[in-house]
Motif scaffolding. Sequence first.
Motif, PDB file in Angstrom:
ATOM      1  N   PRO A 157       1.222  14.710  -4.792  1.00 14.85           N
ATOM      2  CA  PRO A 157       1.776  14.027  -5.959  1.00 14.85           C
ATOM      3  C   PRO A 157       3.282  13.815  -5.954  1.00 14.85           C
ATOM      4  CG  PRO A 157       1.335  16.310  -6.482  1.00 14.85           C
ATOM      5  CD  PRO A 157       0.820  16.096  -5.087  1.00 14.85           C
ATOM      6  N   ALA A 158       3.966  14.166  -4.863  1.00  8.81           N
ATOM      7  CA  ALA A 158       5.397  13.838  -4.780  1.00  8.81           C
ATOM      8  C   ALA A 158       5.551  12.316  -4.795  1.00  8.81           C
ATOM      9  CB  ALA A 158       5.978  14.417  -3.502  1.00  8.81           C
ATOM     10  N   PRO A 159       6.662  11.812  -5.312  1.00  3.65           N
ATOM     11  CA  PRO A 159       6.834  10.351  -5.411  1.00  3.65           C
ATOM     12  C   PRO A 159       7.286   9.693  -4.110  1.00  3.65           C
ATOM     13  CG  PRO A 159       8.720  11.473  -6.384  1.00  3.65           C
ATOM     14  CD  PRO A 159       7.744  12.554  -5.993  1.00  3.65           C
ATOM     15  N   ASP A 160       7.488  10.486  -3.052  1.00  3.62           N
ATOM     16  CA  ASP A 160       8.154   9.983  -1.842  1.00  3.62           C
ATOM     17  C   ASP A 160       7.553   8.701  -1.276  1.00  3.62           C
ATOM     18  OD1 ASP A 160       8.791  12.640  -2.375  1.00  3.62           O
ATOM     19  OD2 ASP A 160       9.345  13.044  -0.294  1.00  3.62           O
ATOM     20  N   ILE A 161       6.214   8.633  -1.197  1.00  3.91           N
ATOM     21  CA  ILE A 161       5.594   7.460  -0.568  1.00  3.91           C
ATOM     22  C   ILE A 161       5.819   6.211  -1.427  1.00  3.91           C
ATOM     23  CG2 ILE A 161       3.221   7.710  -1.480  1.00  3.91           C
ATOM     24  CD1 ILE A 161       4.173   6.795   2.150  1.00  3.91           C
ATOM     25  N   ILE A 176       0.860  -1.193   0.000  1.00  2.15           N
ATOM     26  CA  ILE A 176       0.000   0.000   0.000  1.00  2.15           C
ATOM     27  C   ILE A 176       0.892   1.237   0.000  1.00  2.15           C
ATOM     28  CG2 ILE A 176      -1.392   1.371   1.624  1.00  2.15           C
ATOM     29  CD1 ILE A 176      -3.057  -1.138   2.153  1.00  2.15           C
ATOM     30  N   ALA A 177       0.495   2.232  -0.781  1.00  3.60           N
ATOM     31  CA  ALA A 177       1.168   3.540  -0.744  1.00  3.60           C
ATOM     32  C   ALA A 177       0.080   4.598  -0.690  1.00  3.60           C
ATOM     33  CB  ALA A 177       2.037   3.743  -1.980  1.00  3.60           C
ATOM     34  N   THR A 178      -0.066   5.237   0.460  1.00  2.00           N
ATOM     35  CA  THR A 178      -1.198   6.141   0.653  1.00  2.00           C
ATOM     36  C   THR A 178      -0.790   7.412   1.387  1.00  2.00           C
ATOM     37  OG1 THR A 178      -3.396   6.339   1.659  1.00  2.00           O
ATOM     38  CG2 THR A 178      -1.844   4.942   2.790  1.00  2.00           C
ATOM     39  N   THR A 179      -1.605   8.425   1.194  1.00  2.00           N
ATOM     40  CA  THR A 179      -1.419   9.691   1.898  1.00  2.00           C
ATOM     41  C   THR A 179      -1.993   9.634   3.302  1.00  2.00           C
ATOM     42  OG1 THR A 179      -1.530  10.879  -0.178  1.00  2.00           O
ATOM     43  CG2 THR A 179      -2.068  12.129   1.776  1.00  2.00           C
ATOM     44  N   THR A 180      -2.981   8.801   3.480  1.00  4.83           N
ATOM     45  CA  THR A 180      -3.647   8.779   4.782  1.00  4.83           C
ATOM     46  C   THR A 180      -2.794   8.018   5.809  1.00  4.83           C
ATOM     47  OG1 THR A 180      -5.845   8.600   5.773  1.00  4.83           O
ATOM     48  CG2 THR A 180      -5.044   6.675   4.598  1.00  4.83           C
ATOM     49  N   TRP A 218      -2.105  -8.905   4.950  1.00  2.59           N
ATOM     50  CA  TRP A 218      -2.122  -9.257   3.532  1.00  2.59           C
ATOM     51  C   TRP A 218      -1.085  -8.426   2.762  1.00  2.59           C
ATOM     52  CZ3 TRP A 218      -7.735  -9.938   1.251  1.00  2.59           C
ATOM     53  CH2 TRP A 218      -8.470 -10.777   2.099  1.00  2.59           C
ATOM     54  N   PHE A 219      -0.724  -7.275   3.348  1.00  2.00           N
ATOM     55  CA  PHE A 219       0.167  -6.344   2.655  1.00  2.00           C
ATOM     56  C   PHE A 219       1.552  -6.388   3.299  1.00  2.00           C
ATOM     57  CE2 PHE A 219      -4.166  -5.007   2.111  1.00  2.00           C
ATOM     58  CZ  PHE A 219      -4.248  -4.737   0.749  1.00  2.00           C
ATOM     59  N   GLU A 220       2.527  -6.683   2.451  1.00  6.21           N
ATOM     60  CA  GLU A 220       3.889  -6.820   2.955  1.00  6.21           C
ATOM     61  C   GLU A 220       4.443  -5.483   3.438  1.00  6.21           C
ATOM     62  OE1 GLU A 220       7.829  -8.342   0.804  1.00  6.21           O
ATOM     63  OE2 GLU A 220       5.968  -9.170   0.042  1.00  6.21           O
ATOM     64  N   VAL A 221       4.081  -4.428   2.728  1.00  8.73           N
ATOM     65  CA  VAL A 221       4.523  -3.081   3.089  1.00  8.73           C
ATOM     66  C   VAL A 221       3.300  -2.163   3.073  1.00  8.73           C
ATOM     67  CG1 VAL A 221       5.952  -1.112   2.418  1.00  8.73           C
ATOM     68  CG2 VAL A 221       6.763  -3.442   1.981  1.00  8.73           C
ATOM     69  N   ILE A 222       3.174  -1.338   4.119  1.00  8.52           N
ATOM     70  CA  ILE A 222       2.144  -0.304   4.105  1.00  8.52           C
ATOM     71  C   ILE A 222       2.843   1.041   4.289  1.00  8.52           C
ATOM     72  CG2 ILE A 222       0.048   0.594   5.180  1.00  8.52           C
ATOM     73  CD1 ILE A 222      -0.766  -2.205   5.909  1.00  8.52           C
ATOM     74  N   GLY A 223       3.004   1.742   3.184  1.00 11.40           N
ATOM     75  CA  GLY A 223       3.586   3.086   3.222  1.00 11.40           C
ATOM     76  C   GLY A 223       2.454   4.064   3.429  1.00 11.40           C
ATOM     77  N   ALA A 224       2.459   4.766   4.555  1.00 14.32           N
ATOM     78  CA  ALA A 224       1.290   5.581   4.892  1.00 14.32           C
ATOM     79  C   ALA A 224       1.683   6.925   5.493  1.00 14.32           C
ATOM     80  CB  ALA A 224       0.388   4.830   5.875  1.00 14.32           C
ATOM     81  N   GLY A 225       0.940   7.945   5.100  1.00 14.00           N
ATOM     82  CA  GLY A 225       0.917   9.242   5.769  1.00 14.00           C
ATOM     83  C   GLY A 225       2.254   9.917   5.962  1.00 14.00           C
ATOM     84  N   ASP A 226       2.516  10.244   7.219  1.00 12.31           N
ATOM     85  CA  ASP A 226       3.633  11.124   7.526  1.00 12.31           C
ATOM     86  C   ASP A 226       4.989  10.409   7.619  1.00 12.31           C
ATOM     87  OD1 ASP A 226       1.956  13.393   7.639  1.00 12.31           O
ATOM     88  OD2 ASP A 226       1.355  12.919   9.686  1.00 12.31           O
ATOM     89  N   VAL A 227       5.072   9.164   7.147  1.00 10.25           N
ATOM     90  CA  VAL A 227       6.402   8.519   7.158  1.00 10.25           C
ATOM     91  C   VAL A 227       7.333   9.182   6.150  1.00 10.25           C
ATOM     92  CG1 VAL A 227       5.699   6.229   7.975  1.00 10.25           C
ATOM     93  CG2 VAL A 227       5.797   6.677   5.515  1.00 10.25           C
ATOM     94  N   VAL A 228       6.749   9.927   5.203  1.00 13.40           N
ATOM     95  CA  VAL A 228       7.591  10.685   4.258  1.00 13.40           C
ATOM     96  C   VAL A 228       7.233  12.165   4.381  1.00 13.40           C
ATOM     97  CG1 VAL A 228       7.960   8.830   2.594  1.00 13.40           C
ATOM     98  CG2 VAL A 228       5.918  10.260   2.391  1.00 13.40           C
ATOM     99  N   PRO A 229       8.189  13.040   4.089  1.00  8.68           N
ATOM    100  CA  PRO A 229       7.916  14.467   4.267  1.00  8.68           C
ATOM    101  C   PRO A 229       6.914  15.030   3.265  1.00  8.68           C
ATOM    102  CG  PRO A 229      10.163  14.115   3.444  1.00  8.68           C
ATOM    103  CD  PRO A 229       9.591  12.768   3.737  1.00  8.68           C
ATOM    104  N   ALA A 230       6.982  14.585   2.012  1.00  9.90           N
ATOM    105  CA  ALA A 230       6.122  15.184   0.978  1.00  9.90           C
ATOM    106  C   ALA A 230       5.072  14.188   0.520  1.00  9.90           C
ATOM    107  CB  ALA A 230       6.965  15.642  -0.199  1.00  9.90           C
ATOM    108  N   LYS A 231       3.810  14.601   0.590  1.00 13.77           N
ATOM    109  CA  LYS A 231       2.707  13.710   0.204  1.00 13.77           C
ATOM    110  C   LYS A 231       2.531  13.713  -1.320  1.00 13.77           C
ATOM    111  CE  LYS A 231       0.688  13.741   4.675  1.00 13.77           C
ATOM    112  NZ  LYS A 231      -0.113  14.406   5.679  1.00 13.77           N
TER     113      LYS A 231
END
Length: 268
Positions: free
Chosen positions: A161-165, A122-126, A146-159
């Motif tokens: 449309p930035a590619p960070d997540i 998962i790669a999400t802004t929320t 079910w999801f090996e990786v959940i990239g979510a919210g504030d783990v990256v500085p830029a949400k």
Amino acid sequence: MNNDLRAVIFDVDGTLADTELHGHRVAFNQAFAEAGLDWLWSPALYGELLKVTGGKERIRRYIDQYVPGFSGPADLDAFITGLHRAKNGHYAALAAAGKIPLRPGVRRLLNEAREAGLRLAIATTTSLENVEALLIHALAADAMSWFEVIGAGDVVPAKKPAPDIYHYTLNELGLPPAACLALEDSANGLRSALAAGIPTLVTVCDYTREDHFSGAALVVDQLGEPGQPFALIDGAWDSASSAWIDVPALRRVHRHAMQDGVYQQGAR
Ligand code: XBP
Ligand code: MG
């Protein structure tokens, strides 16, 4: 290098479920009322505000644009953070009450992908909490696993449309972008995935139908189900194939995107 499809990376809001209209928007309004504010985000206004990704960022934009002369508390950051936390509490309650169902085909495709041995992420802004609230109530009690990786919210500085997540999620998966397919519903999400070099299938939702999706591998109105075909919006589709997105379809879309000049491998 072998560019077979290895992992599917799902956006959450708008892609797994129509969370915005009946979930986040309603929860924002509940939080505003609770705080004694007369702010009311109608479906149409919320559509405008969705151009800003991130709930805290969205509240800030609303204040700047729609509440001129707002005499809020001295610490505006803390005020917004508090409102947003309250909103998430209401969102979790709505999810627990079954008010935010999955979109058509989502449960089926996730099950089929798991059976086929595709890796899921998962790669999400929320936030992670919101992902969990949705998944455990709308999908399955153990759905987080079910999801090996959940990239979510504030783990990256830029949400988005930035590619960070997406960079974060690829890094955690240990996969190159060309081994993945992203599923998104919005132009902001598509831009984020493409900027990370990931071919992307778009399932539009009511709020994103008018977005521009150039660069998408395929644009459809939903994943579809047997007996509930999707409508093709943009991209190549062999009419002899199934009219719902299954694992062979994901592989075909991915292969086609890799061959297509539109997708530049490793694009940034
Ligand atoms: C989703 C968002 C989020 C949600 C609300 O974008 O922009 O802000 O609207 O969630 P995407 P939060 O689907 O592209 O990830 O309040 O937790 O931000
Ligand atoms: Mg989305």
